[in-house]
Design a protein around this motif. Sequence first.
Motif, short mmCIF file in Angstrom:
data_model
loop_
_atom_site.label_atom_id
_atom_site.label_comp_id
_atom_site.label_asym_id
_atom_site.label_seq_id
_atom_site.Cartn_x
_atom_site.Cartn_y
_atom_site.Cartn_z
N ASP A 66 0.39 -1.12 -0.02
CA ASP A 66 -0.20 -0.11 -0.05
C ASP A 66 0.87 1.88 0.07
OD1 ASP A 66 -2.25 -0.83 0.35
OD2 ASP A 66 -2.65 -1.36 2.01
N LEU A 67 2.22 0.95 0.13
CA LEU A 67 3.35 2.59 0.39
C LEU A 67 3.56 2.75 -1.13
CD1 LEU A 67 5.47 1.19 3.19
CD2 LEU A 67 3.09 2.68 3.35
N LEU A 68 3.23 1.62 -1.75
CA LEU A 68 3.76 2.34 -3.08
C LEU A 68 3.10 1.94 -4.30
CD1 LEU A 68 5.75 -1.07 -3.86
CD2 LEU A 68 6.32 1.25 -2.92
N ARG A 69 1.60 3.25 -3.95
CA ARG A 69 -0.02 3.43 -4.32
C ARG A 69 0.22 4.47 -5.38
NH1 ARG A 69 -1.84 3.49 1.22
NH2 ARG A 69 -2.21 6.35 1.59
N ASP A 70 0.76 5.34 -4.95
CA ASP A 70 1.34 6.76 -5.51
C ASP A 70 2.67 7.28 -5.21
OD1 ASP A 70 0.53 8.42 -3.51
OD2 ASP A 70 -1.12 8.41 -3.40
N ALA A 71 3.45 8.31 -5.56
CA ALA A 71 4.99 8.80 -5.62
C ALA A 71 4.86 9.38 -4.49
CB ALA A 71 5.39 9.83 -6.68
N LYS A 76 6.86 9.45 1.45
CA LYS A 76 6.97 10.47 2.40
C LYS A 76 7.03 9.01 3.37
CE LYS A 76 3.22 13.55 1.96
NZ LYS A 76 1.84 14.04 2.07
N SER A 77 6.81 8.22 3.14
CA SER A 77 6.53 6.63 3.91
C SER A 77 7.62 5.50 3.77
CB SER A 77 5.40 6.19 3.74
OG SER A 77 4.38 6.48 3.96
N VAL A 84 14.19 15.88 -0.46
CA VAL A 84 12.58 14.52 -1.23
C VAL A 84 11.91 15.69 -2.07
CG1 VAL A 84 11.50 12.23 -1.35
CG2 VAL A 84 13.09 12.99 0.18
N ALA A 85 11.73 15.23 -2.86
CA ALA A 85 10.70 16.06 -3.83
C ALA A 85 10.18 15.32 -5.02
CB ALA A 85 11.06 17.26 -5.08
N ILE A 86 9.00 14.97 -5.83
CA ILE A 86 8.41 14.50 -6.55
C ILE A 86 8.05 15.68 -8.08
CG2 ILE A 86 7.53 12.52 -5.37
CD1 ILE A 86 5.45 14.00 -5.66
N MET A 109 3.55 4.19 -11.06
CA MET A 109 3.94 5.58 -10.22
C MET A 109 4.30 6.04 -11.72
SD MET A 109 5.87 5.03 -6.96
CE MET A 109 6.11 4.43 -5.49
N ASP A 110 3.18 7.33 -11.77
CA ASP A 110 3.66 8.22 -13.03
C ASP A 110 4.16 9.60 -12.30
OD1 ASP A 110 1.76 9.17 -11.50
OD2 ASP A 110 0.01 9.78 -12.79
#
Length: 472
Positions: A66-71, A76-77, A84-86, A109-110
Amino acid sequence: MAVERDITWNIRHFQGALRCDRNFDVVYRVFRICGREACMFFVDGFAKDEIMEKLLEFFYGIQDEDLLRDAHTFSKSCVPYCEVAISGEEDTIVGQILSGVWAVFVDGMDQCVLIDQRTYPQRTTSEPDQDKSFRGSRDGFVETMVFNAALIRRRIRSPRLCVEHLEVGETSRTDVAVCYFEGRADPELVNTVRERIAQARVDALTMNQESLAELLVRKRWYNPFPKFKFTERPDAAAAQILEGDVVVLVDNSPAAIILPTTLFDVMEEANDYYFPPITGSYLRMVRFFTTFLTTFLTPVWLLLIQEPERVPGWLEFILMEEPAQVPPLLQLLILELAIDGLKLAALNTPNILTTSFSMIGAIILGDFAVQSGWFSAEVMLYMAVVAIANYNQPNLELGYALKFMRLILLVATGLLGLWGFVGGAALLFLVLVSNRTISGQCYLYPLVPFNGGELKKKLLRIGGGPPERKGA
């Protein structure tokens, strides 16, 4: 082009964008996080191996998908790091990777996670050769802008110190920082500097701070006087910021640009403020006197020997005892060029031979030049005084500007006599008065327009700190 959710497409696309098949130092590594395929891109020379190993170890230990569902959630987790940035934009990602940031792509992830754990090769922050002082700190700026900003921040621990980041150059994307103290710096000046840097349309800053300086102020080719003051001392830069000036840092350059700058600002030196007021005032007056001397000594002497009837009896010793085989004007012009030629030769001479070369050039060549009749002893004496006194000038660009004015004075005096000297001196004053700083201020302020209080502070070292903010 945006990042896709398909990791295979992202890997293939950014391999091509970064030319990984041609660039040996652009590295990509494919690994797995909680069963998902992931890939990281980085530049080998900028990466910190210890931090990379710890982050990979942490990634391998992730068990919750679940920690990999979005960037956003992943950054953050799952990324135990501060910077860190996205981003999902290709140009931003490529630029960040090439500047040393570690880019992590995860399947599904997009957006890409950017981890700023870069480090740049650098020399030690030792005292610069040009801006030495008898007292004060012994550290100096280096070629890494982040460390230079930290050296200033160490001296000004105030939230009102602003360090704004900009990029210049379509290809080089050189990092530039504009440093100022909010509430003391002129907002109009800050906006002018910021806008001119942002609007610069160049391919690259090939000569670092000099290329940027030419973008900030378009100098007239016939006006050689410097529009900027450069310093490699963090304490000097911090003092100028506290005065209300703007300091510009350029990555890959150890010199900071200080603006706006007048003639009196260029001639200031750190030693003026590291001694008691009376000593600092004495050093400053000596500097002003020798600068005036190097500009007018040889033209005045040439004028006097051309018109010996104007020489008073107590000054007759300055006249040439024997008629010169080579005209004095030609002697002076030849020596002006010869001195610069010797400087260039010394610059390219190995350090172990520099002392020997200087002795040969100064003693043997000078002695034989007088004995052969090419030069008179008087000409050699006055040019030696001018050459040595020139080193009293802390700004090399100002020294050459005054040299060009001295050459004009010599030629005008040699051809037209007294009227040529007066015309050359008037031209020098006109060039100085017509010169303007980036803020539109006269180059001779506070002499023109006259401000007695500020001029006193520029000529004399009054009080325990730098002078107040310059007037309009």
